[in-house]
Motif scaffolding. Sequence first.
Motif, PDB file in Angstrom:
ATOM      1  N   GLU A  14       0.823  -1.213   0.000  1.00  9.59           N
ATOM      2  CA  GLU A  14       0.000   0.000   0.000  1.00  9.59           C
ATOM      3  C   GLU A  14       0.857   1.263   0.000  1.00  9.59           C
ATOM      4  O   GLU A  14       0.490   2.271  -0.596  1.00  9.59           O
ATOM      5  CB  GLU A  14      -0.950  -0.006   1.200  1.00  9.59           C
ATOM      6  CG  GLU A  14      -2.057  -1.038   1.079  1.00  9.59           C
ATOM      7  CD  GLU A  14      -2.842  -1.229   2.379  1.00  9.59           C
ATOM      8  OE1 GLU A  14      -2.521  -0.561   3.398  1.00  9.59           O
ATOM      9  OE2 GLU A  14      -3.779  -2.061   2.375  1.00  9.59           O
ATOM     10  N   LYS A  15       1.999   1.207   0.679  1.00  4.68           N
ATOM     11  CA  LYS A  15       2.911   2.361   0.719  1.00  4.68           C
ATOM     12  C   LYS A  15       3.747   2.477  -0.566  1.00  4.68           C
ATOM     13  O   LYS A  15       4.459   3.453  -0.751  1.00  4.68           O
ATOM     14  CB  LYS A  15       3.873   2.228   1.902  1.00  4.68           C
ATOM     15  CG  LYS A  15       3.220   2.365   3.247  1.00  4.68           C
ATOM     16  CD  LYS A  15       4.263   2.173   4.337  1.00  4.68           C
ATOM     17  CE  LYS A  15       3.645   2.072   5.709  1.00  4.68           C
ATOM     18  NZ  LYS A  15       4.663   1.751   6.743  1.00  4.68           N
ATOM     19  N   GLY A  16       3.685   1.448  -1.421  1.00  2.00           N
ATOM     20  CA  GLY A  16       4.449   1.482  -2.676  1.00  2.00           C
ATOM     21  C   GLY A  16       5.903   1.074  -2.510  1.00  2.00           C
ATOM     22  O   GLY A  16       6.736   1.388  -3.363  1.00  2.00           O
ATOM     23  N   GLU A  17       6.214   0.388  -1.423  1.00  2.00           N
ATOM     24  CA  GLU A  17       7.608   0.015  -1.164  1.00  2.00           C
ATOM     25  C   GLU A  17       8.129  -1.068  -2.113  1.00  2.00           C
ATOM     26  O   GLU A  17       9.327  -1.309  -2.179  1.00  2.00           O
ATOM     27  CB  GLU A  17       7.774  -0.416   0.294  1.00  2.00           C
ATOM     28  CG  GLU A  17       7.582   0.737   1.256  1.00  2.00           C
ATOM     29  CD  GLU A  17       7.682   0.333   2.718  1.00  2.00           C
ATOM     30  OE1 GLU A  17       8.065  -0.809   3.003  1.00  2.00           O
ATOM     31  OE2 GLU A  17       7.380   1.190   3.569  1.00  2.00           O
ATOM     32  N   PHE A  18       7.237  -1.722  -2.851  1.00  2.00           N
ATOM     33  CA  PHE A  18       7.658  -2.733  -3.817  1.00  2.00           C
ATOM     34  C   PHE A  18       7.676  -2.185  -5.245  1.00  2.00           C
ATOM     35  O   PHE A  18       8.015  -2.899  -6.175  1.00  2.00           O
ATOM     36  CB  PHE A  18       6.752  -3.971  -3.749  1.00  2.00           C
ATOM     37  CG  PHE A  18       6.822  -4.697  -2.437  1.00  2.00           C
ATOM     38  CD1 PHE A  18       8.033  -5.185  -1.964  1.00  2.00           C
ATOM     39  CD2 PHE A  18       5.686  -4.913  -1.681  1.00  2.00           C
ATOM     40  CE1 PHE A  18       8.113  -5.865  -0.762  1.00  2.00           C
ATOM     41  CE2 PHE A  18       5.747  -5.602  -0.475  1.00  2.00           C
ATOM     42  CZ  PHE A  18       6.962  -6.075  -0.016  1.00  2.00           C
ATOM     43  N   ASP A  19       7.302  -0.925  -5.416  1.00  2.00           N
ATOM     44  CA  ASP A  19       7.280  -0.328  -6.748  1.00  2.00           C
ATOM     45  C   ASP A  19       8.702  -0.039  -7.217  1.00  2.00           C
ATOM     46  O   ASP A  19       9.575   0.328  -6.426  1.00  2.00           O
ATOM     47  CB  ASP A  19       6.484   0.985  -6.740  1.00  2.00           C
ATOM     48  CG  ASP A  19       5.017   0.765  -6.378  1.00  2.00           C
ATOM     49  OD1 ASP A  19       4.581  -0.403  -6.373  1.00  2.00           O
ATOM     50  OD2 ASP A  19       4.330   1.759  -6.104  1.00  2.00           O
ATOM     51  N   ASP A  20       8.930  -0.190  -8.480  1.00  2.00           N
ATOM     52  CA  ASP A  20      10.211   0.151  -9.121  1.00  2.00           C
ATOM     53  C   ASP A  20      11.413  -0.577  -8.530  1.00  2.00           C
ATOM     54  O   ASP A  20      12.495  -0.015  -8.414  1.00  2.00           O
ATOM     55  CB  ASP A  20      10.449   1.668  -9.065  1.00  2.00           C
ATOM     56  CG  ASP A  20       9.348   2.429  -9.780  1.00  2.00           C
ATOM     57  OD1 ASP A  20       8.899   1.947 -10.829  1.00  2.00           O
ATOM     58  OD2 ASP A  20       8.948   3.501  -9.285  1.00  2.00           O
ATOM     59  N   LEU A  21      11.243  -1.817  -8.145  1.00  2.00           N
ATOM     60  CA  LEU A  21      12.383  -2.608  -7.677  1.00  2.00           C
ATOM     61  C   LEU A  21      13.250  -2.995  -8.871  1.00  2.00           C
ATOM     62  O   LEU A  21      12.753  -3.146  -9.987  1.00  2.00           O
ATOM     63  CB  LEU A  21      11.904  -3.872  -6.953  1.00  2.00           C
ATOM     64  CG  LEU A  21      11.213  -3.659  -5.616  1.00  2.00           C
ATOM     65  CD1 LEU A  21      10.664  -4.989  -5.091  1.00  2.00           C
ATOM     66  CD2 LEU A  21      12.187  -3.065  -4.606  1.00  2.00           C
TER      67      LEU A  21
ATOM     68  N   GLY B 110      14.907  -4.996 -11.666  1.00  2.00           N
ATOM     69  CA  GLY B 110      14.508  -6.237 -12.308  1.00  2.00           C
ATOM     70  C   GLY B 110      13.016  -6.404 -12.455  1.00  2.00           C
ATOM     71  O   GLY B 110      12.557  -7.423 -12.970  1.00  2.00           O
ATOM     72  N   ALA B 111      12.234  -5.431 -12.017  1.00  2.00           N
ATOM     73  CA  ALA B 111      10.771  -5.551 -12.116  1.00  2.00           C
ATOM     74  C   ALA B 111      10.361  -5.701 -13.569  1.00  2.00           C
ATOM     75  O   ALA B 111      10.813  -4.961 -14.438  1.00  2.00           O
ATOM     76  CB  ALA B 111      10.106  -4.324 -11.505  1.00  2.00           C
ATOM     77  N   GLY B 112       9.530  -6.694 -13.843  1.00  2.00           N
ATOM     78  CA  GLY B 112       9.041  -6.923 -15.189  1.00  2.00           C
ATOM     79  C   GLY B 112      10.012  -7.644 -16.099  1.00  2.00           C
ATOM     80  O   GLY B 112       9.735  -7.843 -17.266  1.00  2.00           O
ATOM     81  N   LYS B 113      11.169  -8.013 -15.587  1.00  2.00           N
ATOM     82  CA  LYS B 113      12.171  -8.717 -16.396  1.00  2.00           C
ATOM     83  C   LYS B 113      12.221 -10.181 -15.966  1.00  2.00           C
ATOM     84  O   LYS B 113      11.914 -10.508 -14.822  1.00  2.00           O
ATOM     85  CB  LYS B 113      13.554  -8.083 -16.189  1.00  2.00           C
ATOM     86  CG  LYS B 113      13.621  -6.643 -16.650  1.00  2.00           C
ATOM     87  CD  LYS B 113      14.979  -6.063 -16.389  1.00  2.00           C
ATOM     88  CE  LYS B 113      15.002  -4.585 -16.740  1.00  2.00           C
ATOM     89  NZ  LYS B 113      16.231  -3.938 -16.304  1.00  2.00           N
ATOM     90  N   PRO B 114      12.647 -11.062 -16.896  1.00  2.00           N
ATOM     91  CA  PRO B 114      12.762 -12.470 -16.504  1.00  2.00           C
ATOM     92  C   PRO B 114      13.826 -12.660 -15.427  1.00  2.00           C
ATOM     93  O   PRO B 114      14.802 -11.909 -15.367  1.00  2.00           O
ATOM     94  CB  PRO B 114      13.162 -13.189 -17.795  1.00  2.00           C
ATOM     95  CG  PRO B 114      13.413 -12.147 -18.813  1.00  2.00           C
ATOM     96  CD  PRO B 114      13.002 -10.819 -18.264  1.00  2.00           C
ATOM     97  N   ILE B 115      13.641 -13.647 -14.595  1.00  2.00           N
ATOM     98  CA  ILE B 115      14.615 -13.944 -13.542  1.00  2.00           C
ATOM     99  C   ILE B 115      15.845 -14.566 -14.203  1.00  2.00           C
ATOM    100  O   ILE B 115      15.720 -15.563 -14.919  1.00  2.00           O
ATOM    101  CB  ILE B 115      14.020 -14.896 -12.492  1.00  2.00           C
ATOM    102  CG1 ILE B 115      12.816 -14.234 -11.831  1.00  2.00           C
ATOM    103  CG2 ILE B 115      15.071 -15.301 -11.464  1.00  2.00           C
ATOM    104  CD1 ILE B 115      12.026 -15.160 -10.924  1.00  2.00           C
ATOM    105  N   PRO B 116      17.041 -13.984 -13.982  1.00  2.00           N
ATOM    106  CA  PRO B 116      18.241 -14.529 -14.623  1.00  2.00           C
ATOM    107  C   PRO B 116      18.497 -15.975 -14.190  1.00  2.00           C
ATOM    108  O   PRO B 116      18.319 -16.324 -13.032  1.00  2.00           O
ATOM    109  CB  PRO B 116      19.378 -13.622 -14.138  1.00  2.00           C
ATOM    110  CG  PRO B 116      18.753 -12.521 -13.366  1.00  2.00           C
ATOM    111  CD  PRO B 116      17.315 -12.847 -13.138  1.00  2.00           C
TER     112      PRO B 116
END
Length: 133
Positions: free
Chosen positions: A24-31, A33-39
Amino acid sequence: MTKRKPTGMEFESWIDAQIREAQEKGEFDDLPGAGKPIPDIGRPYDENWWIKRKLKQENVSLLPPTLRLRKEAEDTLIEARKARTEKRVRELLEDLNKKIRTMNTNAPPGPPLNLMPYDVDEFLRDKWEGPGT
């Protein structure tokens, strides 16, 4: 600092509440690797993956000095074969020869080097893929 789990509250629900609040606070936004495949997701698990990644990032070699110089010699000979000028071939091989002589003079740890300095003129005559060939 992380809050303590309140007494009497289920452990799982306490964690779920912390995750929900962080979302809710947005602490997971813009991490990163977001939206990219896991290496390396398809590779078998390697418990030393993080050590290998760190060594690669820091450009650290685990090879003994003699094996590292053998590899450098291979790479240098490939580069020298394709060099555009005789001057560049001489620079590459003379630098490599200096390292080989130094290594052969001192007793390095690890396996023996088994390399002797290269004859630059012979290399230019027989192996160089320069402008004259």
